[in-house]
Design a protein around this motif. Structure first.
Motif, PDB file in Angstrom:
ATOM      1  N   ALA A 103       0.826  -1.215   0.000  1.00  0.00           N
ATOM      2  CA  ALA A 103       0.000   0.000   0.000  1.00  0.00           C
ATOM      3  C   ALA A 103       0.856   1.260   0.000  1.00  0.00           C
ATOM      4  CB  ALA A 103      -0.923   0.001   1.219  1.00  0.00           C
ATOM      5  N   ARG A 104       2.028   1.186   0.612  1.00  0.00           N
ATOM      6  CA  ARG A 104       2.868   2.376   0.750  1.00  0.00           C
ATOM      7  C   ARG A 104       3.801   2.604  -0.429  1.00  0.00           C
ATOM      8  NH1 ARG A 104       4.766   2.167   7.141  1.00  0.00           N
ATOM      9  NH2 ARG A 104       3.267   3.721   7.895  1.00  0.00           N
ATOM     10  N   VAL A 105       4.249   1.537  -1.071  1.00  0.00           N
ATOM     11  CA  VAL A 105       5.302   1.645  -2.076  1.00  0.00           C
ATOM     12  C   VAL A 105       4.736   1.366  -3.464  1.00  0.00           C
ATOM     13  CG1 VAL A 105       7.542   0.777  -2.818  1.00  0.00           C
ATOM     14  CG2 VAL A 105       7.011   0.913  -0.375  1.00  0.00           C
ATOM     15  N   THR A 106       5.036   2.237  -4.388  1.00  0.00           N
ATOM     16  CA  THR A 106       4.637   2.035  -5.781  1.00  0.00           C
ATOM     17  C   THR A 106       5.846   1.612  -6.591  1.00  0.00           C
ATOM     18  OG1 THR A 106       5.041   4.370  -6.263  1.00  0.00           O
ATOM     19  CG2 THR A 106       2.802   3.735  -5.652  1.00  0.00           C
ATOM     20  N   ARG A 107       5.615   0.892  -7.649  1.00  0.00           N
ATOM     21  CA  ARG A 107       6.717   0.404  -8.473  1.00  0.00           C
ATOM     22  C   ARG A 107       7.393   1.559  -9.205  1.00  0.00           C
ATOM     23  NH1 ARG A 107       8.702  -4.270  -9.609  1.00  0.00           N
ATOM     24  NH2 ARG A 107       9.942  -4.572 -11.488  1.00  0.00           N
ATOM     25  N   LYS A 108       8.712   1.581  -9.129  1.00  0.00           N
ATOM     26  CA  LYS A 108       9.494   2.629  -9.780  1.00  0.00           C
ATOM     27  C   LYS A 108       9.841   2.215 -11.212  1.00  0.00           C
ATOM     28  CE  LYS A 108       9.900   4.845  -5.803  1.00  0.00           C
ATOM     29  NZ  LYS A 108       9.241   3.919  -4.897  1.00  0.00           N
ATOM     30  N   HIS A 109      10.329   3.190 -11.963  1.00  0.00           N
ATOM     31  CA  HIS A 109      10.810   2.877 -13.302  1.00  0.00           C
ATOM     32  C   HIS A 109      12.016   1.949 -13.188  1.00  0.00           C
ATOM     33  CE1 HIS A 109       8.173   5.659 -15.303  1.00  0.00           C
ATOM     34  NE2 HIS A 109       8.565   6.652 -14.518  1.00  0.00           N
ATOM     35  N   ARG A 273       6.751  -8.914  12.845  1.00  0.00           N
ATOM     36  CA  ARG A 273       7.440  -9.268  11.602  1.00  0.00           C
ATOM     37  C   ARG A 273       7.159  -8.156  10.589  1.00  0.00           C
ATOM     38  NH1 ARG A 273       8.355 -14.504  10.257  1.00  0.00           N
ATOM     39  NH2 ARG A 273       8.686 -14.826  12.499  1.00  0.00           N
ATOM     40  N   SER A 274       7.829  -7.032  10.757  1.00  0.00           N
ATOM     41  CA  SER A 274       7.562  -5.827   9.972  1.00  0.00           C
ATOM     42  C   SER A 274       8.627  -5.628   8.900  1.00  0.00           C
ATOM     43  CB  SER A 274       7.552  -4.617  10.901  1.00  0.00           C
ATOM     44  OG  SER A 274       8.827  -4.503  11.554  1.00  0.00           O
ATOM     45  N   THR A 275       8.431  -4.570   8.092  1.00  0.00           N
ATOM     46  CA  THR A 275       9.449  -4.213   7.109  1.00  0.00           C
ATOM     47  C   THR A 275      10.758  -3.870   7.813  1.00  0.00           C
ATOM     48  OG1 THR A 275       7.763  -3.365   5.596  1.00  0.00           O
ATOM     49  CG2 THR A 275      10.023  -2.645   5.220  1.00  0.00           C
ATOM     50  N   ARG A 276      10.661  -3.260   8.984  1.00  0.00           N
ATOM     51  CA  ARG A 276      11.872  -2.952   9.755  1.00  0.00           C
ATOM     52  C   ARG A 276      12.627  -4.220  10.113  1.00  0.00           C
ATOM     53  NH1 ARG A 276      12.292  -2.391  15.605  1.00  0.00           N
ATOM     54  NH2 ARG A 276      14.355  -1.580  16.120  1.00  0.00           N
ATOM     55  N   ALA A 277      11.894  -5.241  10.554  1.00  0.00           N
ATOM     56  CA  ALA A 277      12.543  -6.509  10.900  1.00  0.00           C
ATOM     57  C   ALA A 277      13.167  -7.152   9.663  1.00  0.00           C
ATOM     58  CB  ALA A 277      11.519  -7.457  11.530  1.00  0.00           C
ATOM     59  N   ALA A 278      12.434  -7.117   8.554  1.00  0.00           N
ATOM     60  CA  ALA A 278      12.958  -7.713   7.327  1.00  0.00           C
ATOM     61  C   ALA A 278      14.209  -6.985   6.850  1.00  0.00           C
ATOM     62  CB  ALA A 278      11.886  -7.680   6.235  1.00  0.00           C
ATOM     63  N   THR A 279      14.204  -5.661   6.955  1.00  0.00           N
ATOM     64  CA  THR A 279      15.361  -4.873   6.539  1.00  0.00           C
ATOM     65  C   THR A 279      16.566  -5.154   7.425  1.00  0.00           C
ATOM     66  OG1 THR A 279      13.915  -3.125   5.715  1.00  0.00           O
ATOM     67  CG2 THR A 279      16.202  -2.530   6.134  1.00  0.00           C
ATOM     68  N   ASP A 357      10.924 -16.498   6.116  1.00  0.00           N
ATOM     69  CA  ASP A 357      10.235 -15.597   7.039  1.00  0.00           C
ATOM     70  C   ASP A 357      10.328 -14.114   6.699  1.00  0.00           C
ATOM     71  OD1 ASP A 357       9.612 -17.853   8.500  1.00  0.00           O
ATOM     72  OD2 ASP A 357      11.268 -17.606   9.922  1.00  0.00           O
ATOM     73  N   PHE A 358      11.409 -13.677   6.083  1.00  0.00           N
ATOM     74  CA  PHE A 358      11.629 -12.245   5.927  1.00  0.00           C
ATOM     75  C   PHE A 358      11.625 -11.762   4.475  1.00  0.00           C
ATOM     76  CE2 PHE A 358      13.470 -13.343  10.043  1.00  0.00           C
ATOM     77  CZ  PHE A 358      12.940 -12.355  10.859  1.00  0.00           C
ATOM     78  N   ARG A 359      12.198 -12.530   3.585  1.00  0.00           N
ATOM     79  CA  ARG A 359      12.296 -12.079   2.193  1.00  0.00           C
ATOM     80  C   ARG A 359      10.932 -11.765   1.567  1.00  0.00           C
ATOM     81  NH1 ARG A 359      11.846 -10.175  -1.772  1.00  0.00           N
ATOM     82  NH2 ARG A 359      13.126 -10.109  -3.656  1.00  0.00           N
ATOM     83  N   PRO A 360       9.870 -12.572   1.824  1.00  0.00           N
ATOM     84  CA  PRO A 360       8.565 -12.289   1.196  1.00  0.00           C
ATOM     85  C   PRO A 360       7.971 -10.940   1.590  1.00  0.00           C
ATOM     86  CG  PRO A 360       8.641 -14.546   2.012  1.00  0.00           C
ATOM     87  CD  PRO A 360       9.847 -13.849   2.564  1.00  0.00           C
ATOM     88  N   ILE A 361       8.444 -10.342   2.677  1.00  0.00           N
ATOM     89  CA  ILE A 361       7.884  -9.069   3.115  1.00  0.00           C
ATOM     90  C   ILE A 361       8.218  -7.953   2.118  1.00  0.00           C
ATOM     91  CG2 ILE A 361       8.063  -7.293   4.926  1.00  0.00           C
ATOM     92  CD1 ILE A 361       8.364  -9.559   6.945  1.00  0.00           C
ATOM     93  N   PHE A 362       9.334  -8.083   1.409  1.00  0.00           N
ATOM     94  CA  PHE A 362       9.745  -7.037   0.466  1.00  0.00           C
ATOM     95  C   PHE A 362       8.884  -7.041  -0.797  1.00  0.00           C
ATOM     96  CE2 PHE A 362      13.619  -7.706   2.978  1.00  0.00           C
ATOM     97  CZ  PHE A 362      13.916  -6.402   3.327  1.00  0.00           C
ATOM     98  N   ASP A 363       8.830  -8.195  -1.465  1.00  0.00           N
ATOM     99  CA  ASP A 363       8.062  -8.321  -2.700  1.00  0.00           C
ATOM    100  C   ASP A 363       8.017  -9.797  -3.082  1.00  0.00           C
ATOM    101  OD1 ASP A 363      10.556  -8.949  -4.039  1.00  0.00           O
ATOM    102  OD2 ASP A 363      10.939  -6.801  -4.232  1.00  0.00           O
ATOM    103  N   ASN A 364       7.528 -10.093  -4.275  1.00  0.00           N
ATOM    104  CA  ASN A 364       7.436 -11.483  -4.723  1.00  0.00           C
ATOM    105  C   ASN A 364       8.659 -11.939  -5.500  1.00  0.00           C
ATOM    106  OD1 ASN A 364       4.834 -11.781  -3.651  1.00  0.00           O
ATOM    107  ND2 ASN A 364       3.907 -10.858  -5.472  1.00  0.00           N
ATOM    108  N   ARG A 373      12.298   0.417  -1.464  1.00  0.00           N
ATOM    109  CA  ARG A 373      11.559   1.491  -2.120  1.00  0.00           C
ATOM    110  C   ARG A 373      11.176   1.179  -3.558  1.00  0.00           C
ATOM    111  NH1 ARG A 373      14.949   6.858  -0.081  1.00  0.00           N
ATOM    112  NH2 ARG A 373      14.636   6.520   2.162  1.00  0.00           N
ATOM    113  N   ALA A 374      11.783   0.169  -4.136  1.00  0.00           N
ATOM    114  CA  ALA A 374      11.499  -0.171  -5.527  1.00  0.00           C
ATOM    115  C   ALA A 374      11.199  -1.662  -5.619  1.00  0.00           C
ATOM    116  CB  ALA A 374      12.681   0.197  -6.423  1.00  0.00           C
ATOM    117  N   PRO A 375       9.937  -2.070  -5.451  1.00  0.00           N
ATOM    118  CA  PRO A 375       9.579  -3.485  -5.489  1.00  0.00           C
ATOM    119  C   PRO A 375      10.075  -4.160  -6.758  1.00  0.00           C
ATOM    120  CG  PRO A 375       7.713  -2.168  -4.774  1.00  0.00           C
ATOM    121  CD  PRO A 375       8.762  -1.198  -5.228  1.00  0.00           C
ATOM    122  N   GLY A 376      10.673  -5.329  -6.586  1.00  0.00           N
ATOM    123  CA  GLY A 376      11.172  -6.092  -7.720  1.00  0.00           C
ATOM    124  C   GLY A 376      12.624  -5.835  -8.041  1.00  0.00           C
TER     125      GLY A 376
END
Length: 468
Positions: A103-109, A273-279, A357-364, A373-376
């Motif tokens: 919801a927070r991050v949009t795909r960048k160029h 298990r937040s983005t902070r934890a994953a980072t 446990d953590f990698r899926p939090i970023f993207d697929n 900040r840039a999914p994918g």
């Protein structure tokens, strides 16, 4: 609050969760946690015994965004995740972080490729220089050209030529260098008005200018005087050493490896298990991997789970880096990859945990070190270096670059591993111990990775005062 049959009130689940959080972490905004959790529970059809799935929480967040706006709704949802983790469990609510990030991050160029960047650098040159460079160099999409330069080499020469041309125009000089004008340019670069460039960088610039002139300005250009100036500044640079490699950066590779596992342990210990934890886990894995596999930032930036790095089991990690991502002559970049199996239980276990446990939090995706900040996309080489530098500065008191980390690994390997003096160079991907042997010894590289990995694991469990 819920009314009881005798007129008294009983606390809501949100209140009970908030009280529990307040006892454990007094600084938490428990009122926000309580409000978000109660609002969610009040609106759902299922009772509190059923863990909400990704679809349900995503729909709830989208409805809040429509009513309250994205920023407010996402803030409330972050508080909801804290309460949900306490109510249903940390692992069971990990998908809340995925929903919030989507919801927070949009795909960048898409990030420009290395040849795109090289093309942009060339486009800043005069038209006749551009055409000469594009005609003589073999570009990926063209069969024309006879010179095999890497994309980074093309960009570096183009930048050097552009800067040389600006200097010549400002000083009324011919762009065709002489020994005198090249020496004057070198002295200008190291002076404050030229930017106070290091001797090593000056040496690199001069060599690129001469190569570029012979490539695009005056094909076949040769000057004994210019060659002397280039050689002289190269010898000065060798004598002075790299300005970014100070003695203070000689931190034990084992200490940095251990710091990586400390970061991953901290991420596991977080109650959400937040983005902070994953980072935090990602950054710890970066440190550990950069020491166990001390390759250049470019090679680390392309690591992708399942393709270039994966855990075979709880004991071994398989690494396979294509030659095009290694520092090799352009003609060798279609050759065999660097491939090794690291017998490293700690790293293998970390990779398995991270992927589960953590990698899926970023993207697929599968990039081992993904961008927040840039999914994918994976982190760039410069961003990897910044993370390593920031972590070592914060926790070890000195900023260590990825390139310096390779030196530290080689130093520790040479001093503490039997036969380490011979294995240190192939461990970090140098062609030999003194850059004299022109053939990369892959068998030594594999042995070095295995031996040094065992060394790191043994030291990770050692008492702190035993670290170098």
């Amino acid at each position: 609050m819920l009314d009881t049959t005798d007129g008294e009130t009983t606390p809501t689940l949100g209140t009970l969760v908030a009280r529990s959080l307040k006892r454990e972490k007094p600084g938490t905004n428990t009122a926000a946690v309580q409000a978000a959790l109660d609002a969610f529970l009040d609106e759902r059809a299922e009772g509190p015994d059923v863990v909400p799935g990704k679809g349900e929480v995503s729909a709830w967040l989208q409805s809040r965004i429509a009513r309250l706006g994205r920023e407010r709704a996402c803030t409330d949802f972050a508080w909801l995740q804290k309460g949900a983790a306490r109510l249903w469990g940390v692992a069971e609510t990990a998908h809340f972080a995925i929903v919030l990030r989507e919801a927070r991050v949009t795909r960048k160029h898409p990030r420009a490729g290395e040849w795109d960047r090289a093309g942009r650098a060339v486009s800043r040159l005069p038209d006749n220089w551009q055409s000469a460079m594009r005609h003589r160099i073999r570009w990926p999409a063209s069969n024309a050209g006879t010179v095999s330069w890497s994309a980074s080499r093309v960009a570096a020469v183009a930048h050097a030529l552009a800067r040389w041309r600006v200097y010549c125009d400002a000083h009324g000089l011919d762009v065709l260098p002489t020994g005198t004008t090249l020496e004057a340019y070198a002295r200008w670069l190291v002076a404050p008005e030229g930017g106070g460039v290091s001797t090593r960088s000056v040496s690199d610039y001069l060599g690129r200018i001469v190569d570029g002139v012979a490539m695009v300005v005056a094909p076949g250009f040769s000057s004994t005087a210019c060659a002397f100036v280039v050689r002289d500044w190269r010898e000065r640079a060798d004598k002075e050493g790299a300005p970014t490699k100070c003695g203070a950066q000689l931190v034990s590779a084992s200490a940095i490896y251990k710091l990586g596992f400390a970061c991953m342990g901290q991420a596991r210990a977080l109650r959400t298990r937040s983005t902070r934890a994953a980072t935090l886990f990602r950054n710890g894995l970066l440190l550990a991997t950069a020491v166990a596999l001390p390759r250049r930032a470019r090679a680390l930036s392309v690591l992708e789970h399942g393709r270039t790095l994966w855990a075979l089991d709880a004991q071994r990690v398989h690494v396979r880096i294509p030659a095009r991502h290694l520092k090799l002559p352009e003609a060798d970049k279609t050759g065999p990859p660097f491939e090794a199996v690291l017998h490293n239980p700690g790293l293998a276990s970390a990779v398995l945990t991270y992927v589960r446990d953590f990698r899926p939090i970023f993207d697929n995706g599968d990039m081992l070190f993904p961008s927040t900040r840039a999914p994918g996309d994976g982190l760039s080489e410069s961003r990897l270096g910044q993370i390593v530098g920031d972590l070592t500065k914060a926790h070890l008191g000195v900023r260590v670059s990825i390139h310096r980390l390779r030196d530290n690994a080689a130093t520790e390997c040479g001093e503490s591993v039997p036969g380490g003096a011979r294995l240190a160079a192939p461990l970090i991907g140098n062609r030999d111990r003194a850059t004299t042997d022109r053939h990369y010894d892959r068998s030594d590289g594999l042995k070095a990775a295995r031996v040094f990995g065992a060394r790191l694991e043994a030291r990770r469990s050692a008492p702190e005062d035993l670290l170098v």
